[in-house]
Write a protein that holds these residues in place. Sequence first.
Motif, short mmCIF file in Angstrom:
data_model
loop_
_atom_site.label_atom_id
_atom_site.label_comp_id
_atom_site.label_asym_id
_atom_site.label_seq_id
_atom_site.Cartn_x
_atom_site.Cartn_y
_atom_site.Cartn_z
N UNK A 55 0.85 -1.19 0.00
CA UNK A 55 0.00 0.00 0.00
C UNK A 55 0.88 1.23 0.00
N UNK A 56 0.48 2.26 -0.74
CA UNK A 56 1.25 3.49 -0.74
C UNK A 56 0.38 4.64 -1.21
N UNK A 57 0.70 5.85 -0.74
CA UNK A 57 0.12 7.08 -1.26
C UNK A 57 -1.42 7.06 -1.20
N UNK A 58 -1.94 6.73 -0.03
CA UNK A 58 -3.39 6.73 0.15
C UNK A 58 -3.94 8.15 0.07
N UNK A 217 22.39 2.33 -2.37
CA UNK A 217 22.90 1.89 -1.07
C UNK A 217 22.30 0.55 -0.66
N UNK A 218 21.00 0.40 -0.87
CA UNK A 218 20.36 -0.88 -0.58
C UNK A 218 20.98 -2.00 -1.44
N UNK A 219 21.19 -1.71 -2.71
CA UNK A 219 21.77 -2.72 -3.60
C UNK A 219 23.18 -3.08 -3.16
N UNK A 220 23.98 -2.10 -2.78
CA UNK A 220 25.35 -2.35 -2.35
C UNK A 220 25.40 -3.20 -1.08
N UNK A 221 24.38 -3.08 -0.23
CA UNK A 221 24.34 -3.87 1.00
C UNK A 221 23.69 -5.23 0.82
N UNK A 222 23.30 -5.56 -0.41
CA UNK A 222 22.85 -6.91 -0.69
C UNK A 222 21.37 -7.17 -0.49
N UNK A 223 20.54 -6.14 -0.49
CA UNK A 223 19.10 -6.36 -0.35
C UNK A 223 18.53 -6.94 -1.64
N UNK A 224 17.60 -7.89 -1.47
CA UNK A 224 17.03 -8.56 -2.64
C UNK A 224 15.84 -7.83 -3.23
N UNK A 225 15.11 -7.08 -2.38
CA UNK A 225 13.91 -6.39 -2.84
C UNK A 225 13.79 -5.07 -2.10
N UNK A 226 13.50 -4.00 -2.84
CA UNK A 226 13.18 -2.71 -2.25
C UNK A 226 11.79 -2.31 -2.71
N UNK A 227 10.99 -1.79 -1.78
CA UNK A 227 9.63 -1.36 -2.10
C UNK A 227 9.50 0.13 -1.79
N UNK A 228 8.83 0.86 -2.68
CA UNK A 228 8.68 2.31 -2.55
C UNK A 228 7.37 2.73 -3.21
N UNK A 229 7.05 4.00 -3.07
CA UNK A 229 5.87 4.58 -3.70
C UNK A 229 6.22 5.94 -4.28
N UNK A 230 5.41 6.96 -3.92
CA UNK A 230 5.70 8.37 -4.20
C UNK A 230 5.43 8.80 -5.63
N UNK A 231 5.71 8.00 -6.62
CA UNK A 231 5.63 8.44 -8.01
C UNK A 231 4.22 8.56 -8.54
N UNK A 232 3.27 7.91 -7.89
CA UNK A 232 1.90 7.79 -8.39
C UNK A 232 1.87 7.16 -9.79
N UNK A 233 2.92 6.40 -10.09
CA UNK A 233 3.00 5.77 -11.41
C UNK A 233 3.15 6.76 -12.55
N UNK A 234 3.46 8.01 -12.21
CA UNK A 234 3.45 9.09 -13.19
C UNK A 234 2.17 9.89 -13.12
N UNK A 235 1.10 9.24 -12.66
CA UNK A 235 -0.23 9.81 -12.46
C UNK A 235 -0.94 10.10 -13.78
N UNK A 236 -0.28 10.78 -14.69
CA UNK A 236 -0.79 11.00 -16.04
C UNK A 236 0.17 10.30 -17.00
N UNK A 237 -0.29 9.20 -17.59
CA UNK A 237 0.56 8.41 -18.48
C UNK A 237 0.04 8.53 -19.91
#
Length: 318
Positions: A55-58, A217-237
């Motif tokens: 869930x993100x950007x409710x 930084x997450x990639x350099x420390x060996x994380x397999x998955x990062x989850x984020x939001x914020x972009x709204x998918x572009x909102x207008x595509x």
Amino acid sequence: MPASSILKNSAAVAAGSVVAGIGYASVIERNAFVVREVTMPVLAPGSSPLKVLHLSDIHMRPQQRRKQAWLRSLADLEPDLVVNTGDNLAHPKSVPAVVQSLSELLSVPGVFVFGSNDYFGPRPKNPANYLIKPSHRIHGEPLPWQDLRAAFTERGWLDMTHTRRDLEVNGLVIAVAGVDDPHLKRDRYEAIAGPANSAANLTLGLAHAPYLRVLDRFAADGYQLVMAGHTHGGQLRLPGYGAIVTNCDIDPSRARGASKWGAHMQLHVSAGIGTSPYAPLRFCCRPEATLLTLVAAPTGGRDAGMREGQSHPSVSVR
């Protein structure tokens, strides 16, 4: 027909199309909530599948009854883990609406970080700034993020802001780390820096905004998955093109969905559920929650099955 009449008719048709498009984007698609389902091979070999609801950007306002009812229905998906990557609020009195809408999901193991619109309310902005001044910041009134944090943690969700923690879900060990919102430059990766727990079934990084400095930084420390939001998918595509802007420094091709980051890490960016009340439009970018089915990676490597910059082929929308 005279050329002047043709031009007038063409202008009228174009103006009508713009008005119709704005009406569709602001009334219909903005409220056309959808669950996107994605399968990602990121778990350690031999791990059982894990259902994660992202869930993100409710961007909740108290009067948004349709959104609240849809959020309550997500409990029917029966996820094993809920990940909330911030921007829950859009009004100083929205905390009760968010908590009530997520009430059943708060009984499920969950982790969260905050976004800019948990800390500050929305304000009118010049839309052109998204194109010409993507780093421009305008803060509204402070929002009651402490109350939201208290409500989430009282029900058992874990605040992962500048925190590393191992948790067990359905017999799987998940090593989670998160940072505060990079969009507000509140991220302090040094607080969680260091190699991820390689013995875990999953190493998971969280951030509200997917800025390059944090992902690297997450990639350099060996994380397999990062989850984020914020972009709204572009909102207008644009059909056939995709997102025009991302409101951060990530490439628009990664503004929504799953992609590969570097040699071994995978990224999932949610297109989000809401919009700012001052930009209540979505076009070719329906508001969404994502149900990720995480499965064991092939023995040839956790990154098998994904190509850089492309979504995993196992995607459905309903």
